[in-house]
Scaffold this motif. Structure first.
Motif, PDB file in Angstrom:
ATOM      1  N   TYR A  78      -4.320  -1.309  11.207  1.00  0.00           N
ATOM      2  CA  TYR A  78      -3.380  -1.081  10.105  1.00  0.00           C
ATOM      3  C   TYR A  78      -3.805   0.213   9.429  1.00  0.00           C
ATOM      4  CZ  TYR A  78      -0.399  -2.340   6.084  1.00  0.00           C
ATOM      5  OH  TYR A  78       0.569  -2.366   5.102  1.00  0.00           O
ATOM      6  N   ASN A  88       3.486  -5.254   5.417  1.00  0.00           N
ATOM      7  CA  ASN A  88       4.238  -4.630   6.489  1.00  0.00           C
ATOM      8  C   ASN A  88       4.645  -5.694   7.512  1.00  0.00           C
ATOM      9  OD1 ASN A  88       4.429  -3.243   9.259  1.00  0.00           O
ATOM     10  ND2 ASN A  88       4.450  -1.501   7.854  1.00  0.00           N
ATOM     11  N   ILE A  91       3.263  -5.187  11.183  1.00  0.00           N
ATOM     12  CA  ILE A  91       1.833  -5.485  11.282  1.00  0.00           C
ATOM     13  C   ILE A  91       1.580  -6.985  11.165  1.00  0.00           C
ATOM     14  CG2 ILE A  91      -0.293  -5.337   9.919  1.00  0.00           C
ATOM     15  CD1 ILE A  91      -0.038  -3.026  11.802  1.00  0.00           C
ATOM     16  N   ILE A 103      -6.129  -5.630   8.276  1.00  0.00           N
ATOM     17  CA  ILE A 103      -4.862  -6.283   7.974  1.00  0.00           C
ATOM     18  C   ILE A 103      -4.775  -6.701   6.504  1.00  0.00           C
ATOM     19  CG2 ILE A 103      -5.793  -8.494   8.793  1.00  0.00           C
ATOM     20  CD1 ILE A 103      -2.089  -7.428   8.890  1.00  0.00           C
TER      21      ILE A 103
END
Length: 296
Positions: A78, A88, A91, A103
């Motif tokens: 990420y 996101n 992601i 993350i």
């Protein structure tokens, strides 16, 4: 024309063609270098600049670097060069089926850094400007602003800024010493000691700084106590930082260290002798490969 990678809006068409052509050439070279195996890392949503540590690590490992989530990949990172990230969807979808580095690293603002720092270390660098009598540093919440300035308290709080006690990290009559600490999945492979002139202590560390006084590279134990190392690792764990770098100052007056910044998209290593830079990258590559690639 079909482009493999995603490019910023406004980039000239011919520039996109050139960059994509270079990617295809590198892909073919890496395919044969890796024994006819495809090794690709996804950085999303941003593409890392060539000055970042991870770009250099993966270039040395002969990995393809893409920001196209539709490509077959070995690892996902990420990567968004902002202070506060919005969640996101792409992601998060990827993270349901594979590990995504950083993350949960969503907020690296200075007040958030200090919140977790205080939890772990039991003391803070931040002060209430309206009630603090003494010298303090006013700086933006936004990461990498390099706009710190010394003010005399008490003062009215300015929105969007934090106020930090003036940490005495003076090395001698000419220089201050900053400690840059790489963190890779629980490991601290080294520390960099960067020297800046007192007049430019809050500015960007530029190419010419190392010509005034060399950047030093040390094992962490030479600059940090075993207790400090454990607490730095605990901080990164609570901060949800899988990979990144910490900016730390040691106060000569109280002997304590203070984490003043966290970067989850770090550039570097700091400007220094080419051989030292290459050795630093080799060390970080070994740690990164062991902790993220061989376990993946």
């Amino acid at each position: 024309m079909y482009f493999i990678n995603k490019y910023r809006s406004g980039m000239p068409f011919l520039k996109k063609v050139l960059e994509d052509t270079r990617y295809r050439i590198r892909w073919i070279r890496n395919y044969y270098r890796n024994g006819k195996k495809i090794r690709t890392v996804l950085f999303y949503p941003h593409f890392p600049s060539k000055s970042t540590v991870l770009y250099k690590i993966f270039k040395g490992l002969h990995y393809n670097i893409t920001n196209n989530p539709d490509k077959l990949r070995s690892l996902t990172i990420y990567w968004e060069d902002v202070t506060i990230r919005n969640r996101n969807a792409v992601i998060e979808k990827i993270s349901k089926s594979e590990k995504v580095i950083n993350i949960k690293s969503l907020d690296i603002s200075k007040s958030t850094v200090d919140k977790y720092f205080t939890e772990v270390f039991g003391y803070s660098s931040l002060v209430d400007p309206a009630n603090y009598s003494g010298l303090m540093v006013q700086k933006s919440e936004i990461n990498a602003s390099h706009d710190g300035k010394i003010v005399q308290g008490p003062v009215h709080r300015k929105q969007g800024y934090v106020y930090q006690k003036l940490i005495n990290n003076q090395f001698d009559s000419n220089f201050v010493a900053d400690i840059r600490i790489p963190f890779i999945n629980g490991a601290i492979p080294m520390v960099f000691i960067k020297y800046k002139t007192i007049s430019s202590r809050f500015g960007v560390f530029r190419k010419w700084h190392h010509k005034l006084k060399n950047v030093e590279v040390h094992p962490p134990e030479s600059s940090l106590s075993s207790e400090e190392i454990l607490k730095l690792k605990e901080f990164c764990h609570r901060f949800k930082l899988d990979y990144g770098e910490l900016d730390v100052l040691r106060d000569r007056d109280d002997g304590k260290i203070y984490i003043v910044d966290v970067n989850n998209t770090p550039t570097g290593p700091p400007y220094m002798d080419r051989k030292k830079q290459e050795e630093a990258i080799r060390i970080m590559t070994r740690v990164f490969r062991k902790d993220f690639l061989e376990r993946n």
